[in-house]
Design an enzyme around this catalytic site. Structure first.
Site, PDB file in Angstrom:
ATOM      1  N   PHE A  45       0.854  -1.188   0.000  1.00 23.21           N
ATOM      2  CA  PHE A  45       0.000   0.000   0.000  1.00 23.21           C
ATOM      3  C   PHE A  45       0.894   1.243   0.000  1.00 23.21           C
ATOM      4  CE2 PHE A  45      -2.354   3.567   1.463  1.00 23.21           C
ATOM      5  CZ  PHE A  45      -3.603   3.398   0.882  1.00 23.21           C
ATOM      6  N   ASP A  51       9.186   3.205   1.791  1.00 28.99           N
ATOM      7  CA  ASP A  51       7.999   3.968   2.157  1.00 28.99           C
ATOM      8  C   ASP A  51       7.760   3.774   3.654  1.00 28.99           C
ATOM      9  OD1 ASP A  51       5.414   4.740   2.798  1.00 28.99           O
ATOM     10  OD2 ASP A  51       4.527   4.003   0.944  1.00 28.99           O
ATOM     11  N   LYS A  90       1.899  10.840   8.092  1.00 28.60           N
ATOM     12  CA  LYS A  90       1.237  10.370   9.321  1.00 28.60           C
ATOM     13  C   LYS A  90       1.863  10.956  10.604  1.00 28.60           C
ATOM     14  CE  LYS A  90      -0.770   6.024   7.590  1.00 28.60           C
ATOM     15  NZ  LYS A  90      -2.158   5.908   8.003  1.00 28.60           N
ATOM     16  N   THR A 132       2.224  24.417  -5.220  1.00 26.49           N
ATOM     17  CA  THR A 132       1.988  25.710  -4.555  1.00 26.49           C
ATOM     18  C   THR A 132       2.556  25.721  -3.141  1.00 26.49           C
ATOM     19  OG1 THR A 132      -0.003  26.162  -5.825  1.00 26.49           O
ATOM     20  CG2 THR A 132       0.214  27.323  -3.729  1.00 26.49           C
TER      21      THR A 132
END
Lengths: 404, 404
Positions: free
Chosen positions: A122, A232, A263, A287
């Site tokens: 995931f 990750d 997280k 941005t």
């Protein structure tokens, strides 16, 4: 803990204090576009918090801040593609054909490069990161995806100490498959693998662990084939395994090329090597490029982790909880299995998806919020402040449910 | 204004007041995972702020919150793909083949659907949204992209009132091309167009305007071919054109299916029709799904817009500035052209990219921050609090630079 995103629980005085501090209010009120107009003290803040020794992923000196886990992975992919393309053209400038074809999504400007990922992984839900996510069909169905290679992640037999030879073979099988896929996608499909993305523990997919040896070999395979290694740490990072970054448990020969986070870190982003820094401006950009108001929270968090020695506490309480869970596994023989974890990042399997859902629902009725992951696992994702007292409350409740 | 993301300028007392209000500190300190554990008052807060009459995009009753502009567009694409796939299978349940093939990124589970976008468009930089971005090669080169159709956006001759017939023909040319592409991608390439994404004013690409008639016809073309119409108001939304949403200027026969936002709105997200709400949970989802701490800022902002009648002020000051700029265009004949805008969302072209950069750099030396967009445009993106006094400072500086 809000899907593993609250490192110190609710209303921690250090965080509330940072928010109440009026020096911070202008930072919260005036969000800058960090890529172009960072505040004067932004580099210093990055150094003091995200790049601090003990916080930064070891061996990685560069930081790019982002908003969330998905966009951290997506932008890390871009960094990898840019680095890979620059290697392929040996540092030569862009050709006119590349500049023109990319504007209409065609090669060579939009090349057919890929990121290799793993079954059960995931990595997020935007279209690039979703192409590397393979944990549940409901995340993916009806959404277009890139044709990128997907390798097997080791599936171990538990308890580990009784299945050493078999699990070593499983590592070898997966590593061979990874190399085969890299060669096949390059030679047969003309979709070279620019990078490999992997979780140090497959979290959403079911808390699947792989051995340090597997990760050590993966680092070598990745370098051998000229692909960047992206670890990750969105769910594992920030302390729950007893180290700031879970891959620190693996003693890799050299650091990964990229480590992504979000997280518990409050904002998204990634550490990376200087090689992965694009030579031109505005290639990895948006941005906001992160959010200084989240760094205020993170500073309070990492200060608290240091001051209260929370990583040591996680190791101690994790060992305690894991040991007790293993005892319970024997006690209720057959009702739960495959107890596993690092620090307080712990999981166990029930015998069926339905019995897992029942355990979670009964824990909930007793006031305990637990989460499911994978097919039939229950995962524990407490705050770093979790201690033996809390563990006992949980263990007592679980025992009485399993014995019912 | 931080790339058009600060609606009230720096240190507005309403925003500073909201941040100083200790009632809000626990919201800032305890960020929830909104998709699963929203605070008890979250629905009410959404209703009072984002869904408030005068704030919500007219005719759209559903809101999904996100983090930034890119992930708002990416997730809106997913909503569109999910809706489109459900139509294609006439509401039937997923097949086993779909559920299994999507896990390895293959059709039919990962279908070859597309989003039609426009030359010169900017919709973000993650891999899905980047496949619909076509403003500058440096944003796209070396990054894989989906093979999705790209149509011409109208290119008008200025001044508009002297080129009515020619510009009408340009609208017709573009609309015909859009229909041709939809048919071609469906029939010849087997990549059906599930949705169309368009900016009401192409901003990053050079402040390209299209007529209300063009958008009215686009709404019809979109419905006729069963594709959802997504209007990307990330840069135009939140008031700078004198309406809360720029597409309100277009008097569409029926609302767009999706309107995405970010920047001035402080958090990302999108309004959409009830039809686009997925029938199953967890299909459009992520850990945070937005950020209540940003809604605190937005509430102060929309209250201020209402109380101080800022949309009226934008119309008044925009008309004033646009009129003065048109006068200046005549006065310095040939040095600037194509003065255009809605509200204070104004731009003009210089004669070359180099002269544009020179104007921006000289404005900067006079203490005025202006931005470039497209090939040779200067764009104005003031806060909604910009008034005639500020406009005169800018116009005087620009006049003296152009006369030098």
């Amino acid at each position: 803990m809000q899907i593993s995103s609250m490192p110190l629980g609710y209303n921690h005085p250090a965080i509330l204090g940072a928010v109440a501090n009026s020096d911070n209010h202008k930072i919260i009120a005036n969000r800058p576009a960090l890529g172009s107009f960072p505040g004067r003290d932004w580099p210093k803040r990055l150094k003091n918090v995200l790049l601090r020794k003990g916080v930064a992923a070891p061996g990685l000196t560069q930081i790019t801040t982002m908003m969330c886990g998905s966009c951290s992975n997506e932008n890390a992919f871009k960094n990898i593609f840019i680095w890979y393309a620059d290697k392929k053209r040996h540092g030569a400038p862009f050709t006119r054909e590349e500049m023109e074809s990319c504007m209409i999504n065609q090669s060579p400007g939009s090349p057919r490069y890929s990121i290799l990922s793993f079954k059960g992984a995931f990595h997020g839900r935007t279209l690039g990161s979703l192409s590397t996510t393979h944990s549940k069909y409901i995340h993916k169905i009806d959404v277009p995806a890139f044709d990128w290679p997907i390798a097997s992640f080791p599936e171990y037999k538990y308890p580990l100490e009784e299945n050493v030879r078999e699990n070593k073979k499983e590592d070898e099988r997966c590593l061979a498959e990874i190399e085969d896929l890299i060669v096949k996608y390059d030679k047969e499909k003309n979709i070279p693998v620019a990078g490999i993305i992997i979780e140090p523990i497959q979290s959403e997919g079911g808390d699947h662990h792989a051995s340090p040896e597997f990760f050590q070999e993966l680092r070598k395979v990745s370098s051998k084939h000229g692909a960047a290694l992206l670890i990750d740490e969105v769910q594992t990072g920030g302390g729950p395994t007893g180290k700031m970054w879970c891959h620190e448990h693996f003693n890799l020969e050299s650091p990964p090329d990229v480590v992504t986070f979000s997280k518990k870190m409050q904002l998204g982003g990634y550490y990376h090597t200087p090689d992965l820094k694009p030579k031109q401006s505005y290639r990895v950009y948006n941005t906001w490029m992160g959010d200084p108001s989240k760094l205020i929270l993170l500073e309070a968090i990492v200060n608290t982790i240091e001051k209260e020695n929370l990583l040591n506490q996680v190791v101690r309480v994790g060992d305690y909880t894991l040991g007790k869970l293993k005892d319970l596994q024997k006690e209720v023989s057959g009702k739960i299995n495959s107890v596993r974890g690092r620090g307080t990042f712990i999981a166990f399997d029930c015998t069926t998806p339905a019995s897992r859902d029942e355990v979670i629902s009964k824990l909930h009725a007793k006031g305990i919020q637990a989460g499911g992951c994978g097919v039939q696992a229950v995962r524990l994702r407490p705050a770093l402040t979790f201690n033996e007292y809390h563990a006992d409350i949980f263990l007592d409740a679980l025992r009485s449910i399993l014995k019912e």
